[in-house]
Design a protein around this motif. Structure first.
Motif, PDB file in Angstrom:
ATOM      1  N   VAL A  51       0.871  -1.181   0.000  1.00 45.39           N
ATOM      2  CA  VAL A  51       0.000   0.000   0.000  1.00 45.39           C
ATOM      3  C   VAL A  51       0.909   1.233   0.000  1.00 45.39           C
ATOM      4  N   ARG A  68      -5.885  -0.965   1.132  1.00 46.20           N
ATOM      5  CA  ARG A  68      -5.716   0.149   0.204  1.00 46.20           C
ATOM      6  C   ARG A  68      -6.995   0.973   0.061  1.00 46.20           C
ATOM      7  N   THR A 122      -6.675   4.944   0.639  1.00 43.57           N
ATOM      8  CA  THR A 122      -6.890   5.979  -0.393  1.00 43.57           C
ATOM      9  C   THR A 122      -7.931   6.994   0.093  1.00 43.57           C
TER      10      THR A 122
END
Ligand code: ADP
Ligand code: TRP
Length: 322
Positions: A83, A304, A308
């Motif tokens: 990540v 992830r 994000t």
């Protein structure tokens, strides 16, 4: 449900200090928390510059967690470098981290004193750790006492960011177990890979017994009374033995009759039996590396998605969106 997060470096064999200081707490919170568990290979790069050691260490660390009971379906379990958003956040955070805060970190000074190269990465280690914690909006971070200062750095950075750019990050709390804050090693110092004083969990019987027999004890004769509170062998026994057994051992310490050799044999048998199932499971997992890779890839996707979202918010807050 609390969001709990912690990580371990894939930089050597998993030992009893790691298990009681962090892993056991993490695994026991699987059912009642939003659990994030990861292998911090980017951090390990500050001390391991050996391709083979780092990559096999990462798969081993994954097998360690699963063998000891972590269920990847009940948590988010991944490898840090899968990540990469964490590196961008670390950069943003580093622009508001005062040098003085990092200069005060004793872990950096200790590591340099022990011969690890004084690189920029080693110095900035706590900022990357803060990014790990803040990227996932973690509320609680179970660690051993040696990581307490790093948690304070993460809290300071979160507060600084929130003050500068508006409420963005959860300010994390450390969780440090009272009786497991610092598990002693063979020499009575903190058990640590870098002190060469560990009892690795997954050693085979013979080398395991040899390690345990090398626990340093004083020269008090068997029949003399001894102080249980200042004995590393006693502290280690306490982690594995039943209350009944410990009452008996306590009596021998206080009234005389505690024979260190016999107690070490007891400790060897307790540790061997405690991890017997996990040892077998780990062998099985290492024989199935495709499975390990699949589990880690699925975990990275999950992590992830969360990462994000936080990073988008951060970019917006600081003006990296135009
Ligand atoms: P090491 O010091 O052996 O390199 P790590 O830095 O990989 O261990 O630590 C991983 C986790 O295990 C951290 O949360 C750390 O605080 C914990 N830990 C390591 N050693 C001990 C110990 N002796 N007692 C309690 N917790 C420990
Ligand atoms: N610094 C920790 C150690 O050496 C490992 C670590 C990296 C970590 N990032 C983290 C622990 C985030 C908890 C949360 O043990």
């Amino acid at each position: 449900m609390k969001r709990i997060l912690s990580g371990i470096q894939p930089s050597g064999q998993l030992h009893i200090g790691n298990y009681f200081g962090m892993m056991k707490t993490m695994i026991s919170n699987m059912e009642n928390s939003d659990l994030y568990v990861f292998i911090v290979d980017l951090h390990a790069l500050t001390s391991v510059h050996d391709r083979e050691r780092l990559s096999t260490g990462t798969l081993e660390a994954a097998a360690d967690f699963l063998a000891l009971g972590l269920d990847p379906d009940k948590c988010t379990f991944w490898v840090q470098s899968d990540v990469p958003e964490v590196c961008e956040l670390a950069w943003v955070l580093s622009t508001l981290t005062p040098m003085g805060l990092l200069e005060r970190c004793h872990s950096y000074k200790d590591k340099v004193a022990k011969g690890i190269a004084a690189s920029h990465g080693l110095f900035a280690y706590p900022v990357l750790m803060a990014a790990d914690i803040l990227l996932y909006q973690s509320e609680v971070v179970p660690v051993g006492k040696d990581q307490k200062q790093h948690l304070e750095v993460a809290r300071d950075i979160a507060i600084k960011f929130n003050n500068a750019f508006g409420e963005t990050f959860v300010v994390p709390e450390p969780f440090i177990g009272e009786t497991t804050a610092t598990v002693p090693g063979l020499d009575g110092q903190k058990m640590s890979k870098s002190y060469g004083n560990t009892i690795p969990i997954f050693l085979d019987d013979k080398p395991l017994r040899k390690r345990i027999m090398s626990i340093q004890t004083d020269a008090t004769p068997v029949e003399d009374p001894k102080d249980p509170d200042n004995c590393n062998l006693y502290a280690l026994l306490k982690l594995f033995a039943s209350q009944e057994k410990m009452d008996e051992v306590h009596d021998l310490y206080v009234n005389g009759g505690a024979a260190y050799g016999y107690l070490k044999q007891d400790l060897f048998e307790l540790i061997r039996d405690y991890y017997a199932d996990a040892r077998a499971k780990k062998k099985e997992l290492l024989d199935n590396q495709d499975y390990l890779r699949r589990v880690l890839a699925a975990g990275a996707d999950k992590a992830r998605a969360k990462a994000t979202r936080t990073l988008d918010l951060v970019r917006n807050r600081v003006g990296l969106k135009y």
